[in-house]
Design a protein around this motif. Sequence first.
Motif, PDB file in Angstrom:
ATOM      1  N   GLU A   1      37.713  39.643  37.082  1.00 23.27           N
ATOM      2  CA  GLU A   1      38.430  39.749  38.431  1.00 23.27           C
ATOM      3  C   GLU A   1      38.180  41.131  38.966  1.00 23.27           C
ATOM      4  OE1 GLU A   1      42.060  37.604  38.973  1.00 23.27           O
ATOM      5  OE2 GLU A   1      42.752  38.772  39.963  1.00 23.27           O
ATOM      6  N   LEU A   2      37.788  41.327  40.301  1.00 27.42           N
ATOM      7  CA  LEU A   2      37.958  42.680  40.704  1.00 27.42           C
ATOM      8  C   LEU A   2      38.656  42.610  42.183  1.00 27.42           C
ATOM      9  CD1 LEU A   2      36.882  45.652  39.683  1.00 27.42           C
ATOM     10  CD2 LEU A   2      34.991  45.114  41.417  1.00 27.42           C
ATOM     11  N   ASP A   3      39.440  43.340  42.406  1.00 28.32           N
ATOM     12  CA  ASP A   3      40.257  43.360  43.708  1.00 28.32           C
ATOM     13  C   ASP A   3      40.747  41.990  44.129  1.00 28.32           C
ATOM     14  OD1 ASP A   3      39.797  46.175  43.752  1.00 28.32           O
ATOM     15  OD2 ASP A   3      37.850  45.918  44.679  1.00 28.32           O
ATOM     16  N   GLY A   4      41.010  41.271  43.118  1.00 25.06           N
ATOM     17  CA  GLY A   4      41.465  39.902  43.545  1.00 25.06           C
ATOM     18  C   GLY A   4      40.161  38.887  43.682  1.00 25.06           C
ATOM     19  N   GLN A   5      39.052  39.378  43.242  1.00 23.65           N
ATOM     20  CA  GLN A   5      37.804  38.420  43.622  1.00 23.65           C
ATOM     21  C   GLN A   5      37.090  38.075  42.079  1.00 23.65           C
ATOM     22  OE1 GLN A   5      35.226  40.718  46.056  1.00 23.65           O
ATOM     23  NE2 GLN A   5      34.313  38.950  46.812  1.00 23.65           N
ATOM     24  N   ARG A   6      36.834  36.608  42.262  1.00 21.80           N
ATOM     25  CA  ARG A   6      36.224  36.168  40.947  1.00 21.80           C
ATOM     26  C   ARG A   6      35.000  35.827  41.169  1.00 21.80           C
ATOM     27  NH1 ARG A   6      40.110  32.964  36.718  1.00 21.80           N
ATOM     28  NH2 ARG A   6      41.671  34.750  36.656  1.00 21.80           N
ATOM     29  N   LEU A   7      34.004  35.629  40.364  1.00 18.64           N
ATOM     30  CA  LEU A   7      32.687  35.035  40.546  1.00 18.64           C
ATOM     31  C   LEU A   7      32.727  33.672  40.943  1.00 18.64           C
ATOM     32  CD1 LEU A   7      30.891  36.925  37.524  1.00 18.64           C
ATOM     33  CD2 LEU A   7      30.671  37.433  39.947  1.00 18.64           C
ATOM     34  N   THR A   8      31.682  32.989  41.701  1.00 20.68           N
ATOM     35  CA  THR A   8      31.783  31.590  41.916  1.00 20.68           C
ATOM     36  C   THR A   8      30.943  30.988  40.816  1.00 20.68           C
ATOM     37  OG1 THR A   8      29.790  31.820  43.325  1.00 20.68           O
ATOM     38  CG2 THR A   8      31.723  32.065  44.662  1.00 20.68           C
ATOM     39  N   ASP A   9      31.063  29.686  40.692  1.00 21.35           N
ATOM     40  CA  ASP A   9      30.302  29.051  39.769  1.00 21.35           C
ATOM     41  C   ASP A   9      28.818  29.299  39.884  1.00 21.35           C
ATOM     42  OD1 ASP A   9      32.675  28.108  38.896  1.00 21.35           O
ATOM     43  OD2 ASP A   9      32.222  25.958  38.953  1.00 21.35           O
TER      44      ASP A   9
ATOM     45  N   GLY B   1      26.842  46.502  44.092  1.00 18.55           N
ATOM     46  CA  GLY B   1      28.005  47.278  43.254  1.00 18.55           C
ATOM     47  C   GLY B   1      29.052  46.564  42.914  1.00 18.55           C
ATOM     48  N   ARG B   2      29.749  45.762  44.037  1.00 21.62           N
ATOM     49  CA  ARG B   2      30.983  44.787  43.830  1.00 21.62           C
ATOM     50  C   ARG B   2      30.773  43.930  42.440  1.00 21.62           C
ATOM     51  NH1 ARG B   2      31.842  44.377  49.102  1.00 21.62           N
ATOM     52  NH2 ARG B   2      31.095  42.298  49.097  1.00 21.62           N
ATOM     53  N   TYR B   3      29.538  43.119  42.557  1.00 16.57           N
ATOM     54  CA  TYR B   3      29.219  42.348  41.501  1.00 16.57           C
ATOM     55  C   TYR B   3      28.769  42.827  40.417  1.00 16.57           C
ATOM     56  CZ  TYR B   3      26.657  38.148  39.603  1.00 16.57           C
ATOM     57  OH  TYR B   3      26.377  37.082  38.902  1.00 16.57           O
ATOM     58  N   ARG B   4      28.348  43.983  40.306  1.00 20.33           N
ATOM     59  CA  ARG B   4      27.776  44.704  38.996  1.00 20.33           C
ATOM     60  C   ARG B   4      29.158  45.264  38.370  1.00 20.33           C
ATOM     61  NH1 ARG B   4      22.805  47.726  36.819  1.00 20.33           N
ATOM     62  NH2 ARG B   4      23.770  49.119  35.337  1.00 20.33           N
ATOM     63  N   ALA B   5      30.163  45.847  39.172  1.00 16.33           N
ATOM     64  CA  ALA B   5      31.401  46.356  38.376  1.00 16.33           C
ATOM     65  C   ALA B   5      31.967  45.048  37.783  1.00 16.33           C
ATOM     66  CB  ALA B   5      32.216  46.882  39.471  1.00 16.33           C
ATOM     67  N   LEU B   6      31.981  43.782  38.474  1.00 14.21           N
ATOM     68  CA  LEU B   6      32.482  42.714  37.720  1.00 14.21           C
ATOM     69  C   LEU B   6      31.866  42.050  36.344  1.00 14.21           C
ATOM     70  CD1 LEU B   6      33.281  39.925  40.351  1.00 14.21           C
ATOM     71  CD2 LEU B   6      34.817  40.321  38.905  1.00 14.21           C
ATOM     72  N   ILE B   7      30.450  42.329  36.443  1.00 12.16           N
ATOM     73  CA  ILE B   7      29.615  41.805  35.216  1.00 12.16           C
ATOM     74  C   ILE B   7      29.704  42.954  34.169  1.00 12.16           C
ATOM     75  CG2 ILE B   7      27.308  41.498  34.564  1.00 12.16           C
ATOM     76  CD1 ILE B   7      27.854  39.243  36.402  1.00 12.16           C
ATOM     77  N   GLN B   8      29.688  44.092  34.656  1.00  9.17           N
ATOM     78  CA  GLN B   8      29.962  45.267  33.517  1.00  9.17           C
ATOM     79  C   GLN B   8      31.129  45.018  32.562  1.00  9.17           C
ATOM     80  OE1 GLN B   8      28.940  48.619  36.001  1.00  9.17           O
ATOM     81  NE2 GLN B   8      27.622  49.375  34.380  1.00  9.17           N
ATOM     82  N   GLN B   9      32.101  44.459  33.055  1.00 13.87           N
ATOM     83  CA  GLN B   9      33.199  44.272  32.129  1.00 13.87           C
ATOM     84  C   GLN B   9      32.958  43.595  30.665  1.00 13.87           C
ATOM     85  OE1 GLN B   9      36.221  42.361  34.341  1.00 13.87           O
ATOM     86  NE2 GLN B   9      36.076  43.459  36.158  1.00 13.87           N
ATOM     87  N   ALA B  10      31.840  42.799  31.101  1.00 19.00           N
ATOM     88  CA  ALA B  10      31.465  41.947  29.768  1.00 19.00           C
ATOM     89  C   ALA B  10      30.479  42.681  28.855  1.00 19.00           C
ATOM     90  CB  ALA B  10      30.696  40.683  30.461  1.00 19.00           C
ATOM     91  N   PHE B  11      30.067  44.017  29.283  1.00 18.91           N
ATOM     92  CA  PHE B  11      28.766  44.501  28.781  1.00 18.91           C
ATOM     93  C   PHE B  11      29.463  46.090  28.247  1.00 18.91           C
ATOM     94  CE2 PHE B  11      26.493  41.391  30.483  1.00 18.91           C
ATOM     95  CZ  PHE B  11      25.331  41.424  29.501  1.00 18.91           C
ATOM     96  N   GLY B  12      30.670  46.150  28.066  1.00 24.87           N
ATOM     97  CA  GLY B  12      31.323  47.570  27.558  1.00 24.87           C
ATOM     98  C   GLY B  12      30.718  47.803  26.119  1.00 24.87           C
TER      99      GLY B  12
END
Length: 420
Positions: free
Chosen positions: A233-241, A113-124
Amino acid sequence: MSTDEQRQVSDEEHDPFAEFDKAAGAGVVRDPYPVFAEMRRECPVHSGPFGDRFGLPQPESMMSSVGYYTALSFDAVQQVLLDGETFSSSGYAPTVGMLMGHSILEMDEPEHGRYRALIQQAFGLKVMEHWEVAIVAPIVNGLIDRFAERGRAELVRELTLPFPIQVIAAMLGLPAADLPRFHRWAVELISIMVDIGRGFEASQKLREYFAGILTERRAAPRDDLISVLAQAELDGQRLTDEEIFAFLRLLLPAGAETTYRSSSTLLFGLLTRPEQLAALRADRTLMKRAIEEGLRWEPPLTGIARLAMRDCEVAGVHIPAGAVVSVCLGSANHDETRWERPDEFDMFRESKPHLAFAYGAHTCLGMHLARMETRVMMNALLDRLPNLRLDPSAEDVHITGLGFRAPRALPVVFDAAGAP
Ligand code: HEM
């Protein structure tokens, strides 16, 4: 000749598109739906492997010493996909994960869920509108330009196979000059079933290639998906490489192979039913129904998989913890208790939600993109190719495959037209 030189020669001789065709299991299973129906009649959940019903060995990667079950009815499939706690996606880790890396596909909650929320920002939706005009329409029209004046074409090789890969390359902001090799690696990655060595090599090459681009985008962000992922970025978290590379690799099979297949299949459904094609040409408000019926009738991906995390029951069948649960989307979409004449393509039928994009937490992230791409492609073909029809001299054009389905080729003729 050195090994490198030998590799180069074999690379030149190697036709990734022919490999891709083989990888799809083309020619092996023509119509799995009567067998799915027979299995559904026996029980909504099948226990044990079923490859023998198609004269095929069961892939070892799908076996588990504890057991192998297949959810077949619409209700059984929905139940499994809705309950991510009991039916985990982590079973993909030793198979798909080896190739893609730790991607969203194999994550369970709460990580998923956390990861999806981050990625979803790119598919609005706003991004989608921008991509339609800036990316999808120009790519589709550019490909059609190459054959619009010829009066004939092979639509799989010339349009439906290349266009979704080009769309992803453009979404990622890859330089046009890199397209041939990106396309080649993409197809090799997808063809892992026939050539595992080449699949892993392509996975590695893509990682190195993406690493270079990611460094550039971190230094100078642009208006593309890689820049968005680098900054998300979500709750201060970023995706790693590594998370970004895994997602980018997943996009190729998830986004390109499926859309190539679904758009080819929709075209096949319409071209073999000229009265429905004519109705759609005359009334484009039918487009949504046509696209959804194509996805219901022939989902490009007929099955996905889950792992049972505890003893449970589906449709009265006991499933032990540790069993692999295959989820047959193809069978669910042909459940006769939900759709009359389920094996027929009929875009006029009452529309009801289908399961081609799965269900629950892992419902396809790219479904709006896939629908938009198909709509743009269909409208461009109908607008630009008058009298589009199957080539009457073509023999035995048909859909083929078991896990992944599509027509191998779509030879068509039309009244030659000019550019728009
Ligand atoms: C007609 C075309 C498509 C079909 C039929 C399709 C089907 C599916 C299915 C069945 C799943 C669930 C897999 C599982 O849970 O095991 C899925 C997930 C996914 N799809 Fe699609 N897909 C299509 C197009 C796309 C496109 C165009 C993209 C993006 C460019 C995309 C990206 C994804 C991603 C990222 C996931 C993982 C979502 C998650 O795990 O939360 N798909 N797709």
